[in-house]
Design an enzyme around this catalytic site. Structure first.
Site: not given
Ligand code: 23J
Ligand code: MN
Length: 263
Positions: A83, A73, A77
Site C-alpha cells: 500500500h 481500504h 480493513h
C-alpha cells in the site's frame, strides 16, 4: 500436552463459551465512512455500493445476489506493505501473497479512551507503550498492537467519524516515535478504531503518515476501523483477520474476530 490436544481444548472452550468470539468488524455498506484525503490528493475511494443482480424476481426467480463496488481500504480493513511506497519492493507485500499464518496472531490493547475523549488529536507516544510494558510485560514480537480509543461508536456518522474542520481531520493515532518503537519491538502490525491507522493530522508529520510509511515499510501491517476494542483484555486475545485474496491487492476489507478467554 500434544498440539492435537491443544486444538481439541480450544474447540471445547469455544463450545463451552469459556472462550468468547468478539466481532471487531464494522458493518460494510453504503453508510460506511470512507477516507477523504487533503485537496492536493483529489482521488478518493468511492462509497460502498451494493448492486442487486436479482432477488427472487424476473432476473433470478429462485435466487438473490448482489455485486459490489468496494475500495480495498474501506471499512474494517487490512493494509498490506505494498500500500505504501516504502513497502513497494518488499517480498510477499501484496494482500494475496502475505503468509496466511500472519492472519492468526495475538493482540495487545493499549487503552487511551479517556485521553481521546478529552482530545480527539491524541497521539500515542513511545513512552505510552513503554508504560504499558512496565505494567503488562514486554510486547512479544509478532503481535498486533491495538489502540483502544472508543472512537468506533462514531462510525454511524461520517461527519463524527472523520471529525474534519477547516484545519483538517481530528482523529487519534500513533506518533512517529511510537511507530518507530513498534517497528523496533517487531510488532506484526498496528490497529486503530479510526478510518486509517494514522492520526487525522498525520500528513503534517515527519515522515508523513508514519504508521503507513514506517510499519508498512518494515513489512508490518495495518488494521483500520476496528470496533469493540473495549471488549478486549490488555493481553490474551487471539485475532483472526482474513483479507480477501485480491490479486496484487494493497489491502482488503476483513472480517476481524478476536478469541477472548472468559472466566
Ligand atoms: C491513502 C493515503 C493516506 C491514508 C490512507 C490511504 C489510509 O488511511 C488507508 O486506508 O490506508 S491515511
Ligand atoms: Mn488502509
Amino acid at each position: 500436552m500434544s498440539t492435537q490436544q491443544s486444538l481439541a481444548d480450544l474447540a471445547a472452550a469455544l463450545a463451552a463459551g469459556t472462550i468468547e468470539i468478539v466481532d471487531l468488524t464494522a458493518p460494510l455498506g453504503p453508510d460506511t465512512p470512507v477516507l477523504h484525503l487533503p485537496p492536493d490528493f483529489a482521488r478518493n475511494t468511492p462509497k460502498v455500493a451494493i448492486h442487486r443482480i436479482s432477488a427472487y424476481d424476473q432476473d433470478g426467480p429462485w435466487w438473490a445476489w448482489n455485486w459490489l463496488e468496494l475500495g480495498e481500504h474501506t471499512g474494517t480493513h487490512f493494509d498490506a506493505p505494498s500500500h505504501w511506497v516504502s513497502g513497494k519492493d518488499l517480498p510477499d507485500n501484496t494482500i494475496d501473497t502475505i503468509p496466511v499464518r500472519h492472519f492468526v496472531a495475538p493482540a495487545i490493547v493499549i487503552d487511551r479512551s479517556k485521553e481521546v475523549a478529552a482530545d480527539p488529536d491524541f497521539l500515542l507516544t513511545a513512552d505510552d507503550i513503554r508504560n504499558w510494558e512496565a505494567e503488562h510485560g514486554p510486547i512479544p514480537r509478532g503481535v498486533w498492537v491495538l489502540l483502544r480509543s472508543d472512537w468506533y461508536p462514531r462510525n454511524t456518522s461520517t461527519e463524527a467519524f472523520l471529525n474534519t474542520d477547516a484545519d483538517g481531520p481530528h482523529t487519534p493515532g500513533p506518533s512517529v516515535d511510537a511507530v518507530r518503537y513498534l517497528v523496533e519491538r517487531g510488532a506484526l502490525g498496528f490497529g486503530n478504531e479510526c478510518v486509517g491507522t494514522d492520526a487525522g493530522n498525520a500528513v503534517t508529520f515527519d515522515p508523513p503518515f508514519p504508521a503507513h510509511n514506517l510499519l508498512l515499510g518494515a513489512g508490518a501491517y495495518g488494521l483500520a476501523s476496528l470496533v469493540n476494542l473495549d471488549r478486549l483484555p490488555a493481553t490474551g486475545a487471539l485475532l483472526v483477520v482474513a483479507p480477501l485474496k485480491i490479486v496484487g491487492g494493497t489491502g482488503s476489507p476483513v472480517r476481524a474476530i478476536a478469541l477472548v478467554p472468559r472466566g
